[in-house]
Design a protein around this motif. Structure first.
Motif, PDB file in Angstrom:
ATOM      1  N   LEU A  98       0.092  37.934  13.549  1.00  0.00           N
ATOM      2  CA  LEU A  98      -0.408  39.172  12.922  1.00  0.00           C
ATOM      3  C   LEU A  98       0.525  39.686  11.828  1.00  0.00           C
ATOM      4  O   LEU A  98       0.545  40.866  11.524  1.00  0.00           O
ATOM      5  N   THR A  99       1.322  38.784  11.234  1.00  0.00           N
ATOM      6  CA  THR A  99       2.189  39.210  10.129  1.00  0.00           C
ATOM      7  C   THR A  99       1.528  38.915   8.781  1.00  0.00           C
ATOM      8  O   THR A  99       0.751  37.964   8.644  1.00  0.00           O
ATOM      9  N   ASN A 100       1.874  39.755   7.819  1.00  0.00           N
ATOM     10  CA  ASN A 100       1.413  39.588   6.454  1.00  0.00           C
ATOM     11  C   ASN A 100       2.014  38.293   5.900  1.00  0.00           C
ATOM     12  O   ASN A 100       3.220  38.067   6.028  1.00  0.00           O
ATOM     13  N   PHE A 101       1.164  37.472   5.282  1.00  0.00           N
ATOM     14  CA  PHE A 101       1.649  36.190   4.752  1.00  0.00           C
ATOM     15  C   PHE A 101       2.674  36.378   3.624  1.00  0.00           C
ATOM     16  O   PHE A 101       3.353  35.424   3.253  1.00  0.00           O
ATOM     17  N   ASN A 102       2.740  37.566   3.051  1.00  0.00           N
ATOM     18  CA  ASN A 102       3.702  37.784   1.965  1.00  0.00           C
ATOM     19  C   ASN A 102       4.848  38.708   2.395  1.00  0.00           C
ATOM     20  O   ASN A 102       5.286  39.560   1.619  1.00  0.00           O
ATOM     21  N   ARG A 103       5.334  38.535   3.594  1.00  0.00           N
ATOM     22  CA  ARG A 103       6.490  39.292   4.068  1.00  0.00           C
ATOM     23  C   ARG A 103       7.416  38.350   4.825  1.00  0.00           C
ATOM     24  O   ARG A 103       7.008  37.275   5.254  1.00  0.00           O
ATOM     25  N   ARG A 104       8.644  38.827   5.002  1.00  0.00           N
ATOM     26  CA  ARG A 104       9.638  38.188   5.873  1.00  0.00           C
ATOM     27  C   ARG A 104       9.996  36.760   5.456  1.00  0.00           C
ATOM     28  O   ARG A 104      10.089  35.863   6.306  1.00  0.00           O
ATOM     29  N   TYR A 105      10.158  36.547   4.166  1.00  0.00           N
ATOM     30  CA  TYR A 105      10.676  35.239   3.737  1.00  0.00           C
ATOM     31  C   TYR A 105      12.161  35.168   4.094  1.00  0.00           C
ATOM     32  O   TYR A 105      12.836  36.191   4.193  1.00  0.00           O
ATOM     33  N   ALA A 106      12.632  33.939   4.295  1.00  0.00           N
ATOM     34  CA  ALA A 106      14.006  33.759   4.785  1.00  0.00           C
ATOM     35  C   ALA A 106      15.007  34.374   3.816  1.00  0.00           C
ATOM     36  O   ALA A 106      14.908  34.205   2.603  1.00  0.00           O
ATOM     37  N   ASN A 107      15.966  35.083   4.382  1.00  0.00           N
ATOM     38  CA  ASN A 107      17.052  35.646   3.597  1.00  0.00           C
ATOM     39  C   ASN A 107      18.290  34.782   3.836  1.00  0.00           C
ATOM     40  O   ASN A 107      18.893  34.838   4.900  1.00  0.00           O
ATOM     41  N   VAL A 108      18.635  33.963   2.845  1.00  0.00           N
ATOM     42  CA  VAL A 108      19.760  33.035   3.005  1.00  0.00           C
ATOM     43  C   VAL A 108      20.964  33.479   2.169  1.00  0.00           C
ATOM     44  O   VAL A 108      21.862  32.677   1.895  1.00  0.00           O
ATOM     45  N   ALA A 109      20.991  34.752   1.785  1.00  0.00           N
ATOM     46  CA  ALA A 109      22.081  35.244   0.922  1.00  0.00           C
ATOM     47  C   ALA A 109      23.446  35.067   1.597  1.00  0.00           C
ATOM     48  O   ALA A 109      24.431  34.720   0.934  1.00  0.00           O
ATOM     49  N   ASP A 110      23.526  35.287   2.903  1.00  0.00           N
ATOM     50  CA  ASP A 110      24.824  35.157   3.596  1.00  0.00           C
ATOM     51  C   ASP A 110      25.333  33.721   3.529  1.00  0.00           C
ATOM     52  O   ASP A 110      26.520  33.487   3.266  1.00  0.00           O
ATOM     53  N   GLU A 111      24.438  32.759   3.769  1.00  0.00           N
ATOM     54  CA  GLU A 111      24.840  31.355   3.725  1.00  0.00           C
ATOM     55  C   GLU A 111      25.312  30.975   2.320  1.00  0.00           C
ATOM     56  O   GLU A 111      26.280  30.238   2.157  1.00  0.00           O
ATOM     57  N   ILE A 112      24.617  31.487   1.301  1.00  0.00           N
ATOM     58  CA  ILE A 112      25.008  31.157  -0.078  1.00  0.00           C
ATOM     59  C   ILE A 112      26.356  31.800  -0.409  1.00  0.00           C
ATOM     60  O   ILE A 112      27.222  31.186  -1.032  1.00  0.00           O
ATOM     61  N   ALA A 113      26.540  33.038   0.047  1.00  0.00           N
ATOM     62  CA  ALA A 113      27.747  33.801  -0.320  1.00  0.00           C
ATOM     63  C   ALA A 113      28.989  33.328   0.424  1.00  0.00           C
ATOM     64  O   ALA A 113      30.113  33.498  -0.071  1.00  0.00           O
ATOM     65  N   ASP A 114      28.810  32.698   1.569  1.00  0.00           N
ATOM     66  CA  ASP A 114      29.949  32.318   2.407  1.00  0.00           C
ATOM     67  C   ASP A 114      30.869  31.321   1.686  1.00  0.00           C
ATOM     68  O   ASP A 114      30.473  30.185   1.427  1.00  0.00           O
ATOM     69  N   GLY A 115      32.051  31.758   1.325  1.00  0.00           N
ATOM     70  CA  GLY A 115      33.022  30.893   0.640  1.00  0.00           C
ATOM     71  C   GLY A 115      32.670  30.583  -0.798  1.00  0.00           C
ATOM     72  O   GLY A 115      33.259  29.699  -1.420  1.00  0.00           O
ATOM     73  N   LEU A 116      31.711  31.318  -1.351  1.00  0.00           N
ATOM     74  CA  LEU A 116      31.225  31.014  -2.705  1.00  0.00           C
ATOM     75  C   LEU A 116      32.305  31.204  -3.767  1.00  0.00           C
ATOM     76  O   LEU A 116      32.351  30.457  -4.744  1.00  0.00           O
ATOM     77  N   ASP A 117      33.216  32.192  -3.573  1.00  0.00           N
ATOM     78  CA  ASP A 117      34.192  32.475  -4.633  1.00  0.00           C
ATOM     79  C   ASP A 117      35.063  31.261  -4.959  1.00  0.00           C
ATOM     80  O   ASP A 117      35.493  31.089  -6.089  1.00  0.00           O
ATOM     81  N   ALA A 118      35.287  30.385  -3.967  1.00  0.00           N
ATOM     82  CA  ALA A 118      36.096  29.187  -4.212  1.00  0.00           C
ATOM     83  C   ALA A 118      35.386  28.194  -5.138  1.00  0.00           C
ATOM     84  O   ALA A 118      36.029  27.351  -5.764  1.00  0.00           O
ATOM     85  N   ALA A 119      34.040  28.310  -5.225  1.00  0.00           N
ATOM     86  CA  ALA A 119      33.276  27.350  -6.032  1.00  0.00           C
ATOM     87  C   ALA A 119      32.920  27.894  -7.416  1.00  0.00           C
ATOM     88  O   ALA A 119      32.464  27.147  -8.277  1.00  0.00           O
ATOM     89  N   LEU A 120      33.119  29.200  -7.628  1.00  0.00           N
ATOM     90  CA  LEU A 120      32.734  29.797  -8.921  1.00  0.00           C
ATOM     91  C   LEU A 120      33.890  29.714  -9.910  1.00  0.00           C
ATOM     92  O   LEU A 120      35.049  29.647  -9.525  1.00  0.00           O
ATOM     93  N   ASN A 121      33.548  29.718 -11.209  1.00  0.00           N
ATOM     94  CA  ASN A 121      34.591  29.797 -12.238  1.00  0.00           C
ATOM     95  C   ASN A 121      34.099  30.686 -13.380  1.00  0.00           C
ATOM     96  O   ASN A 121      33.192  31.495 -13.169  1.00  0.00           O
ATOM     97  N   ASP A 122      34.667  30.542 -14.568  1.00  0.00           N
ATOM     98  CA  ASP A 122      34.286  31.475 -15.645  1.00  0.00           C
ATOM     99  C   ASP A 122      33.141  30.944 -16.510  1.00  0.00           C
ATOM    100  O   ASP A 122      32.886  31.444 -17.596  1.00  0.00           O
ATOM    101  N   ASP A 123      32.447  29.914 -16.026  1.00  0.00           N
ATOM    102  CA  ASP A 123      31.322  29.330 -16.761  1.00  0.00           C
ATOM    103  C   ASP A 123      30.011  29.758 -16.078  1.00  0.00           C
ATOM    104  O   ASP A 123      29.727  29.357 -14.949  1.00  0.00           O
ATOM    105  N   ILE A 124      29.233  30.550 -16.772  1.00  0.00           N
ATOM    106  CA  ILE A 124      28.035  31.136 -16.170  1.00  0.00           C
ATOM    107  C   ILE A 124      27.011  30.061 -15.780  1.00  0.00           C
ATOM    108  O   ILE A 124      26.344  30.170 -14.737  1.00  0.00           O
ATOM    109  N   ALA A 125      26.917  28.993 -16.586  1.00  0.00           N
ATOM    110  CA  ALA A 125      25.956  27.921 -16.280  1.00  0.00           C
ATOM    111  C   ALA A 125      26.389  27.149 -15.038  1.00  0.00           C
ATOM    112  O   ALA A 125      25.574  26.802 -14.183  1.00  0.00           O
ATOM    113  N   HIS A 126      27.692  26.903 -14.936  1.00  0.00           N
ATOM    114  CA  HIS A 126      28.230  26.243 -13.736  1.00  0.00           C
ATOM    115  C   HIS A 126      27.922  27.092 -12.500  1.00  0.00           C
ATOM    116  O   HIS A 126      27.463  26.577 -11.474  1.00  0.00           O
ATOM    117  N   ASN A 127      28.161  28.385 -12.599  1.00  0.00           N
ATOM    118  CA  ASN A 127      27.946  29.271 -11.452  1.00  0.00           C
ATOM    119  C   ASN A 127      26.472  29.286 -11.029  1.00  0.00           C
ATOM    120  O   ASN A 127      26.150  29.291  -9.844  1.00  0.00           O
TER     121      ASN A 127
END
Ligand SMILES: [Zn+2]
Length: 376
Positions: A98-127
């Motif tokens: 009984l859920t709306n088909f356009n709600r509750r898509y997976a939120n993976v922001a935490d997984e992406i953010a975890d340790g991300l600073d070690a992989a980023l640099n000053d190149d926006i395209a690389h990031n």
């Protein structure tokens, strides 16, 4: 053109469903556009536009005019499409949960953010590439080797996985009985304003987080969150901008309208330089952008016959009569009035109102709502 099939978790033995995706343009193109139709499976104008686009994109590809990669999913919701009850299509909510088909898509922001600073640099395209790789990996992990437990979950993740690397996501919906309108974020509005003009959007409602983790926002909210967390130390842009295009009302399944809408999308791609050739001059914007928090849902104060005194597409004044609710037994007649001036853009298809139901939507200019901003 390349046609791929993505099997979904089967709910019961003897059944099998899949998502079909169609891919156009150079595989190594720098920009990527994702378009899907009929995520709410009882909203079919987007499916016809997607089918129309299949022919147009094949032509453009054959002529070498397509300068971007396009992923097209004409039937985003085969589960909802199969939900018919006594001659009535019911494609908005999943029967099982009984859920709306356009709600509750997976939120993976935490997984992406975890340790991300070690992989980023000053190149926006690389990031951007690093974040897209992590986005894809997080969704792959959620999809797993055996797939999610339910069909709904596998459908959501499959669609997210198909769209997560796209620069632009176009989610094609419609309302019940409505004129052209759209929903996007304030950050994405400059990108989509030309599309709104070609499309002829009569209401353009902006919100960063409308609270439902809907398909369009499951991409933009990741980039928003990463900008907030890492944007002061590393150059980051929005690697994905998304828009929900509302292709009028449920009955507006029509070749002329679909041809108009497909052309609007191609004109917009020309405007961005993603299709060769000169874009036609930008038409005027029919109505300015407004905040989604300024939009009003008008509710039926009592149950009764719903008789409209206004039609979608009308600009209305505060206090203007939009509809009456009539109780033919007590003779009570209750007006439904516009709470503020704005664009009356959508209304219910039902004509027997139940007490409290939403009968009309008006894009107003005075923001007064917060939290969850969407219909159920
Ligand atoms: Zn919809």
């Amino acid at each position: 053109m390349e046609h791929r099939k993505h099997p979904l978790t089967s709910p019961v033995p003897g059944t099998e469903r899949q998502i079909d995706s169609f891919h156009y343009g150079p595989a190594d193109a720098e920009r990527h556009l994702y378009i899907q139709g009929a995520l709410h499976a009882d909203e079919l104008p987007g499916m016809l536009v997607a089918w129309t686009l299949k022919q147009r994109l094949a032509e453009l590809e054959a002529q070498g005019q397509l300068a971007c990669r396009v992923t097209l999913v004409p039937v985003a919701n085969p589960v909802g499409l199969d939900q018919q009850l006594m001659d009535t299509p019911l494609g908005r909510y999943d029967f099982e949960s009984l859920t709306n088909f356009n709600r509750r898509y997976a939120n993976v922001a935490d997984e992406i953010a975890d340790g991300l600073d070690a992989a980023l640099n000053d190149d926006i395209a690389h990031n951007r590439d690093v974040i897209r790789d992590r986005f894809e990996a997080a969704l792959d992990a959620a999809l797993g080797k055996t797939g999610p437990t339910t069909t709904l979950e596998s459908m959501r993740l499959t669609l997210q996985r198909l769209a997560c690397r796209a620069d632009f996501v176009l989610d094609l919906h419609c309302d019940f009985d409505a004129v052209e309108h759209l929903y996007t974020t304030p950050a994405a509005w400059p990108v989509f304003e030309p599309l709104a003009r070609y499309f002829g959007a009569k209401a353009n409602m902006l919100a960063t987080d409308s609270g439902g983790q809907s398909f369009d926002e499951c991409f933009t909210l990741v980039w928003e969150r990463l900008q907030q967390t890492f944007g002061d130390r590393f150059p980051l842009d929005y690697g994905c901008q998304s828009v929900t295009l509302e292709l009028r009302g449920q009955r507006d399944v029509d070749h002329d309208l679909a041809a108009h809408d497909a052309q609007a999308i191609i004109d917009w791609l020309r405007h961005l330089g993603l299709v060769a050739g000169e874009a036609p001059p930008l038409p005027g914007l029919p109505y300015p952008a407004t905040e989604l928090a300024a939009m009003d849902f008008l509710h039926a104060p009592i149950g009764g016959l719903l008789v409209f005194h206004a039609t979608p597409g009308m600009t209305v004044e505060a206090g203007q009569l939009i509809a009456e609710i009539i109780d033919p037994i007590s003779d009570r007649v209750e007006p439904v009035r516009a709470p503020q001036a704005g664009m009356f853009y959508a209304r219910s298809q039902r004509r027997m109102a139940t007490a409290g139901m939403i009968v009309a939507d008006i894009a107003g200019h005075r923001s007064h709502r917060s939290g969850y901003l969407l219909a159920p």
